[in-house]
Design an enzyme around this catalytic site. Structure first.
Site, PDB file in Angstrom:
ATOM      1  N   CYS A   1      53.623  -2.008 -21.432  1.00  0.00           N
ATOM      2  CA  CYS A   1      52.943  -1.227 -20.396  1.00  0.00           C
ATOM      3  C   CYS A   1      51.482  -1.653 -20.324  1.00  0.00           C
ATOM      4  O   CYS A   1      50.748  -1.565 -21.317  1.00  0.00           O
ATOM      5  CB  CYS A   1      53.046   0.267 -20.704  1.00  0.00           C
ATOM      6  SG  CYS A   1      52.014   1.296 -19.634  1.00  0.00           S
TER       7      CYS A   1
ATOM      8  N   CYS B   1      48.994   1.126 -21.235  1.00  0.00           N
ATOM      9  CA  CYS B   1      48.995   1.390 -22.680  1.00  0.00           C
ATOM     10  C   CYS B   1      48.161   0.322 -23.390  1.00  0.00           C
ATOM     11  O   CYS B   1      47.416   0.637 -24.331  1.00  0.00           O
ATOM     12  CB  CYS B   1      50.417   1.412 -23.227  1.00  0.00           C
ATOM     13  SG  CYS B   1      51.311   2.947 -22.893  1.00  0.00           S
TER      14      CYS B   1
ATOM     15  N   HIS C   1      51.486   7.633 -23.288  1.00  0.00           N
ATOM     16  CA  HIS C   1      52.225   7.183 -22.113  1.00  0.00           C
ATOM     17  C   HIS C   1      52.965   8.315 -21.409  1.00  0.00           C
ATOM     18  O   HIS C   1      53.748   9.041 -22.020  1.00  0.00           O
ATOM     19  CB  HIS C   1      53.243   6.096 -22.499  1.00  0.00           C
ATOM     20  CG  HIS C   1      53.931   5.504 -21.304  1.00  0.00           C
ATOM     21  ND1 HIS C   1      53.384   4.478 -20.577  1.00  0.00           N
ATOM     22  CD2 HIS C   1      55.096   5.832 -20.687  1.00  0.00           C
ATOM     23  CE1 HIS C   1      54.189   4.172 -19.569  1.00  0.00           C
ATOM     24  NE2 HIS C   1      55.238   4.986 -19.612  1.00  0.00           N
TER      25      HIS C   1
ATOM     26  N   ASP D   1      38.867   0.126 -11.343  1.00  0.00           N
ATOM     27  CA  ASP D   1      40.013  -0.605 -10.793  1.00  0.00           C
ATOM     28  C   ASP D   1      39.634  -2.074 -10.601  1.00  0.00           C
ATOM     29  O   ASP D   1      38.531  -2.396 -10.157  1.00  0.00           O
ATOM     30  CB  ASP D   1      40.446   0.020  -9.459  1.00  0.00           C
ATOM     31  CG  ASP D   1      41.826  -0.437  -9.036  1.00  0.00           C
ATOM     32  OD1 ASP D   1      42.752   0.393  -9.061  1.00  0.00           O
ATOM     33  OD2 ASP D   1      41.984  -1.632  -8.681  1.00  0.00           O
TER      34      ASP D   1
ATOM     35  N   HIS E   1      43.587   7.767  -9.242  1.00  0.00           N
ATOM     36  CA  HIS E   1      42.509   7.012  -8.616  1.00  0.00           C
ATOM     37  C   HIS E   1      41.415   8.014  -8.224  1.00  0.00           C
ATOM     38  O   HIS E   1      41.705   9.012  -7.543  1.00  0.00           O
ATOM     39  CB  HIS E   1      42.985   6.338  -7.326  1.00  0.00           C
ATOM     40  CG  HIS E   1      44.118   5.348  -7.503  1.00  0.00           C
ATOM     41  ND1 HIS E   1      43.929   3.980  -7.399  1.00  0.00           N
ATOM     42  CD2 HIS E   1      45.444   5.519  -7.752  1.00  0.00           C
ATOM     43  CE1 HIS E   1      45.090   3.360  -7.565  1.00  0.00           C
ATOM     44  NE2 HIS E   1      46.031   4.286  -7.779  1.00  0.00           N
TER      45      HIS E   1
ATOM     46  N   HIS F   1      52.501   3.881 -15.412  1.00  0.00           N
ATOM     47  CA  HIS F   1      51.806   4.735 -16.391  1.00  0.00           C
ATOM     48  C   HIS F   1      50.935   5.652 -15.547  1.00  0.00           C
ATOM     49  O   HIS F   1      50.104   5.164 -14.755  1.00  0.00           O
ATOM     50  CB  HIS F   1      50.975   3.840 -17.331  1.00  0.00           C
ATOM     51  CG  HIS F   1      50.212   4.557 -18.413  1.00  0.00           C
ATOM     52  ND1 HIS F   1      50.297   4.218 -19.748  1.00  0.00           N
ATOM     53  CD2 HIS F   1      49.326   5.583 -18.356  1.00  0.00           C
ATOM     54  CE1 HIS F   1      49.509   4.997 -20.472  1.00  0.00           C
ATOM     55  NE2 HIS F   1      48.894   5.839 -19.637  1.00  0.00           N
TER      56      HIS F   1
ATOM     57  N   HIS G   1      48.402   7.534 -13.572  1.00  0.00           N
ATOM     58  CA  HIS G   1      46.970   7.290 -13.388  1.00  0.00           C
ATOM     59  C   HIS G   1      46.507   7.967 -12.117  1.00  0.00           C
ATOM     60  O   HIS G   1      47.259   8.088 -11.150  1.00  0.00           O
ATOM     61  CB  HIS G   1      46.648   5.790 -13.359  1.00  0.00           C
ATOM     62  CG  HIS G   1      47.440   5.009 -12.353  1.00  0.00           C
ATOM     63  ND1 HIS G   1      48.755   4.642 -12.567  1.00  0.00           N
ATOM     64  CD2 HIS G   1      47.122   4.540 -11.127  1.00  0.00           C
ATOM     65  CE1 HIS G   1      49.195   3.963 -11.518  1.00  0.00           C
ATOM     66  NE2 HIS G   1      48.227   3.899 -10.620  1.00  0.00           N
TER      67      HIS G   1
ATOM     68  N   ASN H   1      49.730   7.800  -7.000  1.00  0.00           N
ATOM     69  CA  ASN H   1      50.920   7.276  -6.340  1.00  0.00           C
ATOM     70  C   ASN H   1      52.105   7.450  -7.280  1.00  0.00           C
ATOM     71  O   ASN H   1      51.980   7.246  -8.486  1.00  0.00           O
ATOM     72  CB  ASN H   1      50.729   5.797  -5.997  1.00  0.00           C
ATOM     73  CG  ASN H   1      49.614   5.583  -4.988  1.00  0.00           C
ATOM     74  OD1 ASN H   1      49.433   6.374  -4.065  1.00  0.00           O
ATOM     75  ND2 ASN H   1      48.833   4.519  -5.166  1.00  0.00           N
TER      76      ASN H   1
HETATM   77  P1  AMP Z   1      49.087   2.077  -8.192  1.00  0.00           P
HETATM   78  O1  AMP Z   1      49.405   1.133  -7.073  1.00  0.00           O
HETATM   79  O2  AMP Z   1      48.776   3.472  -7.734  1.00  0.00           O
HETATM   80  O3  AMP Z   1      50.116   2.013  -9.291  1.00  0.00           O
HETATM   81  O4  AMP Z   1      47.700   1.592  -8.791  1.00  0.00           O
HETATM   82  C1  AMP Z   1      47.587   0.622  -9.761  1.00  0.00           C
HETATM   83  C2  AMP Z   1      46.159   0.158  -9.719  1.00  0.00           C
HETATM   84  O5  AMP Z   1      45.904  -0.557 -10.903  1.00  0.00           O
HETATM   85  C3  AMP Z   1      45.836  -0.763  -8.544  1.00  0.00           C
HETATM   86  O6  AMP Z   1      44.799  -0.175  -7.760  1.00  0.00           O
HETATM   87  C4  AMP Z   1      45.384  -2.055  -9.238  1.00  0.00           C
HETATM   88  O7  AMP Z   1      44.330  -2.688  -8.561  1.00  0.00           O
HETATM   89  C5  AMP Z   1      44.974  -1.552 -10.599  1.00  0.00           C
HETATM   90  N1  AMP Z   1      45.041  -2.528 -11.679  1.00  0.00           N
HETATM   91  C6  AMP Z   1      46.056  -3.374 -11.968  1.00  0.00           C
HETATM   92  N2  AMP Z   1      45.776  -4.069 -13.074  1.00  0.00           N
HETATM   93  C7  AMP Z   1      44.558  -3.661 -13.510  1.00  0.00           C
HETATM   94  C8  AMP Z   1      43.707  -4.024 -14.599  1.00  0.00           C
HETATM   95  N3  AMP Z   1      44.060  -4.949 -15.512  1.00  0.00           N
HETATM   96  N4  AMP Z   1      42.515  -3.395 -14.724  1.00  0.00           N
HETATM   97  C9  AMP Z   1      42.140  -2.459 -13.827  1.00  0.00           C
HETATM   98  N5  AMP Z   1      42.889  -2.073 -12.780  1.00  0.00           N
HETATM   99  C10 AMP Z   1      44.084  -2.662 -12.614  1.00  0.00           C
END
Ligand code: AMP
Length: 113
Positions: free
Chosen positions: A3, A6, A45, A29, A100, A96, A98, A85
């Site tokens: 993950c 994680c 997680h 992000d 925004h 995982h 999260h 989302n």
């Molecule tokens: P979601 O589409 O709601 O699952 O959001 C996932 C978010 O994670 C997206 O906005 C990506 O730009 C962000 N993301 C993916 N990988 C990373 C990373 N290594 N560091 C920071 N943000 C990330």
């Protein structure tokens, strides 16, 4: 478990930290959609909003209690939006939980265009 978030929570994968305590991590992000675009995750997680239960929901309350502080630290000083989302139709790409936190500019009035 493989993950991404994680790995970030454990410090194995680098991130730009905005806030951290024993329960949660907030980081920028990698592809920001607003001047303030911070992701807030529980360190333990939880797959998505679908997996929030009475046993693990305290961390969600904790995230919302800290959200104003995290938003300000992230650069949103005139309001912000919190989005999570979930699942296929919600376009969740990282499995995982999260949140925004978006701000730092006037956001579009409509969440779904
Ligand atoms: P979601 O589409 O709601 O699952 O959001 C996932 C978010 O994670 C997206 O906005 C990506 O730009 C962000 N993301 C993916 N990988 C990373 C990373 N290594 N560091 C920071 N943000 C990330």
């Amino acid at each position: 478990m493989d993950c991404l978030f994680c790995g970030i929570a454990a410090g194995d994968i680098p991130s730009t930290k905005v806030y951290e305590d024993e329960l949660i991590l907030a980081f920028r992000d990698i592809a920001p959609e607003a001047p303030c675009h911070v992701l807030v995750i529980p360190k333990a997680h939880i797959g998505s909003a679908d997996e929030i239960t009475p046993e693990n929901s305290a961390v969600v309350a904790h995230i919302f209690e800290l959200a104003p502080k995290i938003a300000r630290l992230g650069g949103a000083d005139n309001g912000y939006r919190i989005v999570t989302n979930c699942g296929e139709d919600g376009c969740q790409s990282v499995k995982h939980l999260h949140f925004h936190i978006l701000g730092g500019k006037k956001l579009p009035e409509h969440i779904v265009s």
